[in-house]
Design a protein around this motif. Structure first.
Motif, PDB file in Angstrom:
ATOM      1  N   GLN B  85       1.122   6.854  -4.989  1.00 30.55           N
ATOM      2  CA  GLN B  85       1.863   6.843  -3.723  1.00 30.55           C
ATOM      3  C   GLN B  85       1.899   8.236  -3.112  1.00 30.55           C
ATOM      4  O   GLN B  85       1.817   8.403  -1.899  1.00 30.55           O
ATOM      5  CB  GLN B  85       3.291   6.340  -3.954  1.00 30.55           C
ATOM      6  CG  GLN B  85       3.335   4.856  -4.228  1.00 30.55           C
ATOM      7  CD  GLN B  85       4.627   4.418  -4.878  1.00 30.55           C
ATOM      8  OE1 GLN B  85       5.619   5.128  -4.851  1.00 30.55           O
ATOM      9  NE2 GLN B  85       4.614   3.231  -5.468  1.00 30.55           N
ATOM     10  N   THR B  88      -1.688   8.956  -1.758  1.00 26.93           N
ATOM     11  CA  THR B  88      -2.067   8.189  -0.570  1.00 26.93           C
ATOM     12  C   THR B  88      -0.963   8.223   0.478  1.00 26.93           C
ATOM     13  O   THR B  88      -1.109   7.677   1.548  1.00 26.93           O
ATOM     14  CB  THR B  88      -2.323   6.711  -0.923  1.00 26.93           C
ATOM     15  OG1 THR B  88      -1.126   6.158  -1.472  1.00 26.93           O
ATOM     16  CG2 THR B  88      -3.419   6.565  -1.938  1.00 26.93           C
ATOM     17  N   ASN B  90       1.723   6.584   0.673  1.00 30.24           N
ATOM     18  CA  ASN B  90       2.070   5.230   1.063  1.00 30.24           C
ATOM     19  C   ASN B  90       2.861   4.608  -0.068  1.00 30.24           C
ATOM     20  O   ASN B  90       2.376   4.509  -1.192  1.00 30.24           O
ATOM     21  CB  ASN B  90       0.798   4.424   1.329  1.00 30.24           C
ATOM     22  CG  ASN B  90       1.101   3.090   1.965  1.00 30.24           C
ATOM     23  OD1 ASN B  90       2.117   2.473   1.666  1.00 30.24           O
ATOM     24  ND2 ASN B  90       0.228   2.654   2.835  1.00 30.24           N
ATOM     25  N   SER B 149      -4.655   7.736   3.944  1.00 33.83           N
ATOM     26  CA  SER B 149      -4.040   6.873   2.950  1.00 33.83           C
ATOM     27  C   SER B 149      -4.330   5.390   3.155  1.00 33.83           C
ATOM     28  O   SER B 149      -4.678   4.683   2.235  1.00 33.83           O
ATOM     29  CB  SER B 149      -2.540   7.107   2.953  1.00 33.83           C
ATOM     30  OG  SER B 149      -2.033   6.936   4.245  1.00 33.83           O
ATOM     31  N   ASN B 150      -4.202   4.908   4.381  1.00 37.43           N
ATOM     32  CA  ASN B 150      -4.333   3.473   4.582  1.00 37.43           C
ATOM     33  C   ASN B 150      -5.731   2.971   4.249  1.00 37.43           C
ATOM     34  O   ASN B 150      -5.892   1.871   3.753  1.00 37.43           O
ATOM     35  CB  ASN B 150      -3.988   3.114   6.021  1.00 37.43           C
ATOM     36  CG  ASN B 150      -2.523   3.362   6.280  1.00 37.43           C
ATOM     37  OD1 ASN B 150      -1.761   3.508   5.335  1.00 37.43           O
ATOM     38  ND2 ASN B 150      -2.146   3.425   7.530  1.00 37.43           N
ATOM     39  N   SER B 332       8.101  -2.441   6.636  1.00 40.67           N
ATOM     40  CA  SER B 332       7.276  -1.360   7.156  1.00 40.67           C
ATOM     41  C   SER B 332       6.663  -1.769   8.494  1.00 40.67           C
ATOM     42  O   SER B 332       6.415  -0.936   9.354  1.00 40.67           O
ATOM     43  CB  SER B 332       6.184  -0.974   6.166  1.00 40.67           C
ATOM     44  OG  SER B 332       5.135  -1.900   6.200  1.00 40.67           O
ATOM     45  N   GLN B 338       5.157   3.535   8.237  1.00 46.84           N
ATOM     46  CA  GLN B 338       5.575   3.396   6.847  1.00 46.84           C
ATOM     47  C   GLN B 338       6.556   4.498   6.496  1.00 46.84           C
ATOM     48  O   GLN B 338       6.183   5.626   6.258  1.00 46.84           O
ATOM     49  CB  GLN B 338       4.373   3.417   5.916  1.00 46.84           C
ATOM     50  CG  GLN B 338       3.136   4.028   6.513  1.00 46.84           C
ATOM     51  CD  GLN B 338       2.590   5.120   5.646  1.00 46.84           C
ATOM     52  OE1 GLN B 338       3.040   5.321   4.562  1.00 46.84           O
ATOM     53  NE2 GLN B 338       1.610   5.829   6.142  1.00 46.84           N
TER      54      GLN B 338
END
Lengths: 258, 340
Positions: B85, B88, B90, B149-150, B332, B338
Motif C-alpha cells: 500500500q 502503490t 493505494n 499506483s493505479n 473511495s 482514494q
C-alpha cells in the motif's frame, strides 16, 4: 545556476527541449514563462532532478547536479509543485517538519535547532497560528503556503516553484507571490518559478526566461525584454502595454492572432 | 503536552488489547479442537507453564506449531499489505489482489511437485525470487515515466487472474491429490514441523526487521512522489525495495496459507482506524492485527464452523475481507479520490 546545452525528451522521437542554455542569477527571482506545452515545466523537472537530461549538464555553484546525491541536493534545492497527491492526514506542523529530512539520517529525531527552524518557517509563511490544523481541512491557498513552509525547512539555496498561483483566487495568488518575494529578499534564497501570468511574472521577478517550442526565445531583466511584439510572437495574442504607474507596466490582452 | 500523553496512553491501550486478544485466541486454539484428548481450563493453564501434564504436552505438540505458524504468517501478510500500500499509495492494495500471492504460491506449488528435495530455507527464497520476477513484469507493463499506483493494481489484477488459472490447472492435474491441493490453496495450515517453524520465524523476523528499519522512509514516501523526491529520496528505488520486502514476506506466508486473501487489507485498515497512518504504529500494529486475524480465522474454521471438518483460513478471511473491500471501494468512489 548554469544550464549548458541541455536536451531532453521522454523518448527519442519526442524531443521536448532542444539544446537549451541559460544562466540563472544567484539571489534573484527568475520566472520562466511561455505558452502551454512550451517545455517550461519540463525544464523545471530537469532542474529539480525529477528527470535527467539526455545531453548537456546543469551546474549549481559549478557543481553538476547529476553528481549530487539525493539528500545533498535536497539541502541545496527545494521545490514546490502544483499537484501533490500525498497523505493529507497530517497536521501542518507534522507535515512541515518533514522538510528537515534531508538534514537527518534514518531515525534521527528532531533537535531543538530543528524545532526552531520549523517554527521560523511557519512564521515566515504566516502559518504559526494554524500549525495544528490538518492539511485535509485547508484551502488550496493555505496548503500552498504549507508546501512553501516545508521547502523553507530544507534551508535551500534555491527554491523552485511550479505554477504556484494556479488554481488560487486573486487574494491567495498575491499572498503566495508576496511570501516568495519576502523569502528572496530576507533570506537571499534564489527563486526560480514557472508562471502562467505574464503580468505577475513582470511585477514579481528580476529576470524572465521566455520559452517556446522547447527553446528559449529570449531572457533578461523583466522590464527590458517583454514587449507587445514578444507577446504576439510567443503567445499569439495582441495586447496593449499600459503604464499603470512608474516602473510598473501592465500588458492588457486584446485578442488572439492567427 | 497532555495531548501527547493522551496519544501515548491510547497507543499503549491499543497494543495491549491486541496482544492480549492474540494470546487468548492462541490459548483457546491450543486448548480446543477435534481430539479425544480433553483437559479442563485449570489443567490446561497450569499445564502450559509447568509442562508436567502429559495430555497438555500432547496438545501442545500437536496444536502449538499450527498456532505459531498462523500468527507468523498472519503478521507477514499484514505487513506485506502495508508495504504494498505504501509503494502503490493505494489503501486497497493487497498481495492477493496484485498477483504477489498467486505468483509466490505457484512457485511453492512447482517446488513441491517437481523439486521436493529442496531445503526449507530455499523454498521461500525461490518463491520470493519468482514472485519478484512476476512483479517486475507487472511493473514493466505498468511503467510509464515512473510507477503510478493505479496502473500497478490493474495490471496486477490481470496477472493474478492468469496465474490463478495456472495454479488451478496444476492442482487439478495432480490426480488423486487434487482435492488436498485445492484445500491447501485456500489455506489449510496443516501441522508444521519444528524446522518449518524455525525457517518461517527466521524469514518473518528478517522481513519485519527490514520493514521497521524502513518506517521513516515509508512516512516520507506517503507525502507524495514529488515531495519525497524533493526531500532527496530515490522514489522508484524505494518503491522497489518496499515491494521486494513485501514479496519476501508474502512468499513466507503463502507456503502455509495459500492464497489467503485480504489479510493485508484488513489488518492495516484496522491499524489505521485505531492509531492513524503514521507507519511508526501502522507497521507494528498491523503485524499484530494480522497475526490475530489469521489465528482467529483458523480457530473458527477448525473448531466452530463446519465441525468436524475444518474450513480453510482463506475462505473465512475472504468472506470478511471481500465485504470490507467492496465497502472501501464504494467509499473511495464516493470520495472522488482514494483517501481515508
Amino acid at each position: 545556476m548554469d544550464i549548458n546545452h541541455v536536451k531532453f525528451g521522454y523518448d527519442k522521437k519526442n524531443i521536448l527541449i532542444t539544446d537549451l542554455s541559460a544562466n540563472i542569477g544567484k539571489g534573484k527571482i527568475t520566472s520562466i514563462i511561455g505558452p502551454n506545452g512550451c517545455g517550461k515545466s519540463t525544464l523545471l523537472s530537469l532542474l529539480t532532478k525529477l528527470n535527467k537530461p539526455q545531453c548537456g549538464n546543469i551546474l549549481i555553484d559549478g557543481q553538476e547536479i547529476g553528481l549530487l546525491k539525493g539528500k545533498a541536493f535536497a539541502k541545496k534545492v527545494a521545490s514546490v509543485f502544483q499537484i501533490n497527491d500525498g497523505n493529507r492526514d497530517l497536521s501542518v506542523e507534522e507535515f512541515v517538519s518533514y522538510g528537515r529530512v534531508p538534514h537527518k539520517s534514518g531515525f534521527g529525531s528532531l533537535s531543538s535547532d530543528d524545532d526552531a527552524i520549523i517554527a521560523q518557517s511557519l512564521e515566515d509563511t504566516g502559518l504559526a497560528n494554524m500549525k495544528d490544523k490538518r492539511l485535509c481541512n485547508m484551502s488550496g491557498g493555505e496548503r500552498q503556503r504549507v508546501y512553501i513552509a516545508m521547502a523553507l525547512c530544507q534551508q535551500p539555496e534555491i527554491l523552485f516553484l511550479d505554477e504556484p498561483t494556479s488554481y488560487l483566487d486573486m487574494y491567495y495568488q498575491l499572498e503566495v507571490l508576496e511570501i516568495v518575494k519576502k523569502i528572496n529578499r530576507d533570506k537571499g534564497i534564489t527563486v526560480i518559478m514557472v508562471l502562467h501570468d505574464v503580468n505577475q511574472a513582470l511585477s514579481y521577478s528580476d529576470d524572465i526566461i521566455v520559452m517556446k517550442d522547447g527553446a528559449i526565445v529570449t531572457s533578461g531583466a523583466a522590464n527590458d525584454i517583454v514587449n507587445e511584439k514578444l507577446i504576439a510572437d510567443v503567445y499569439g495574442v495582441e495586447c496593449r502595454r499600459l503604464n499603470v504607474y512608474e516602473g510598473l507596466d501592465y500588458f492588457l490582452p486584446i485578442k488572439t492572432l492567427n | 503536552m497532555s495531548k501527547r500523553k493522551a496519544k501515548i496512553i491510547k497507543a499503549v491501550a491499543v497494543y495491549s488489547a491486541f496482544i492480549l486478544a492474540t494470546l487468548i485466541i492462541a490459548f483457546l486454539s491450543v486448548w480446543i479442537g477435534n481430539s479425544s484428548a480433553k483437559v479442563n481450563f485449570n489443567q490446561m493453564f497450569v499445564g502450559i507453564f509447568d509442562g508436567r501434564n502429559i495430555v497438555v504436552n500432547r496438545l501442545l505438540d500437536v496444536r502449538a506449531p499450527r498456532t505459531v505458524i498462523a500468527m507468523l504468517t498472519g503478521a507477514c501478510l499484514a505487513v506485506a499489505g502495508v508495504l504494498l500500500q505504501s509503494a502503490t499509495r493505494n489503501e486497497l492494495a493487497d498481495a492477493s489482489i496484485v498477483g504477489v500471492s498467486s505468483a509466490t504460491y505457484l512457485a511453492h506449488l512447482i517446488c513441491g511437485m517437481f523439486m521436493s528435495g529442496i531445503g526449507l530455507l530455499f523454498s521461500p527464497l525461490i518463491a520470493a525470487a519468482f514472485g519478484l520476477i512476476v512483479f517486475c513484469g507487472i511493473m514493466f507493463i505498468a511503467w510509464n515515466h515512473g510507477l503510478k499506483s493505479n496502473r500497478i493494481i490493474l495490471v496486477g489484477a490481470a496477472v493474478n487472474a492468469l496465474l490463478m488459472i495456472v495454479i488451478l490447472t496444476l492442482c487439478l492435474m495432480s490426480g488423486i491429490n487434487a482435492s488436498a491441493k485445492l484445500m491447501a490453496l485456500t489455506g489449510s495450515l496443516g501441522i508444521p514441523t519444528g524446522q518449518e517453524i524455525i525457517a518461517t520465524a527466521i524469514f518473518t523476523g528478517v522481513g519485519l526487521l527490514c520493514s521497521i528499519i524502513l518506517i521513516p522512509k515509508c512516512n516520507v514516501l506517503a507525502l507524495g512522489d514529488k515531495i519525497a523526491s524533493g526531500l532527496g529520496m530515490n522514489v522508484t528505488r524505494m518503491k522497489f525495495t518496499l515491494i521486494a520486502i513485501a514479496v519476501l514476506l508474502c512468499s513466507v506466508a503463502t507456503k502455509y496459507l495459500g492464497i489467503t486473501a485480504f489479510v493485508g487489507l484488513l489488518a492495516p485498515l484496522i491499524a489505521r482506524k485505531l492509531l492513524g497512518s503514521n507507519h511508526k504504529h501502522l507497521i507494528p500494529l498491523s503485524a499484530i492485527a494480522g497475526a490475530l486475524i489469521v489465528l482467529t480465522a483458523d480457530f473458527l474454521g477448525r473448531c466452530v464452523i463446519n465441525q468436524p471438518f475444518s474450513m480453510p483460513v482463506g475462505i473465512i478471511t475472504t468472506i470478511i475481507g471481500g465485504v470490507v473491500f467492496l465497502i472501501m471501494l464504494k467509499r473511495s468512489f464516493s470520495n472522488g479520490h482514494q483517501s481515508r
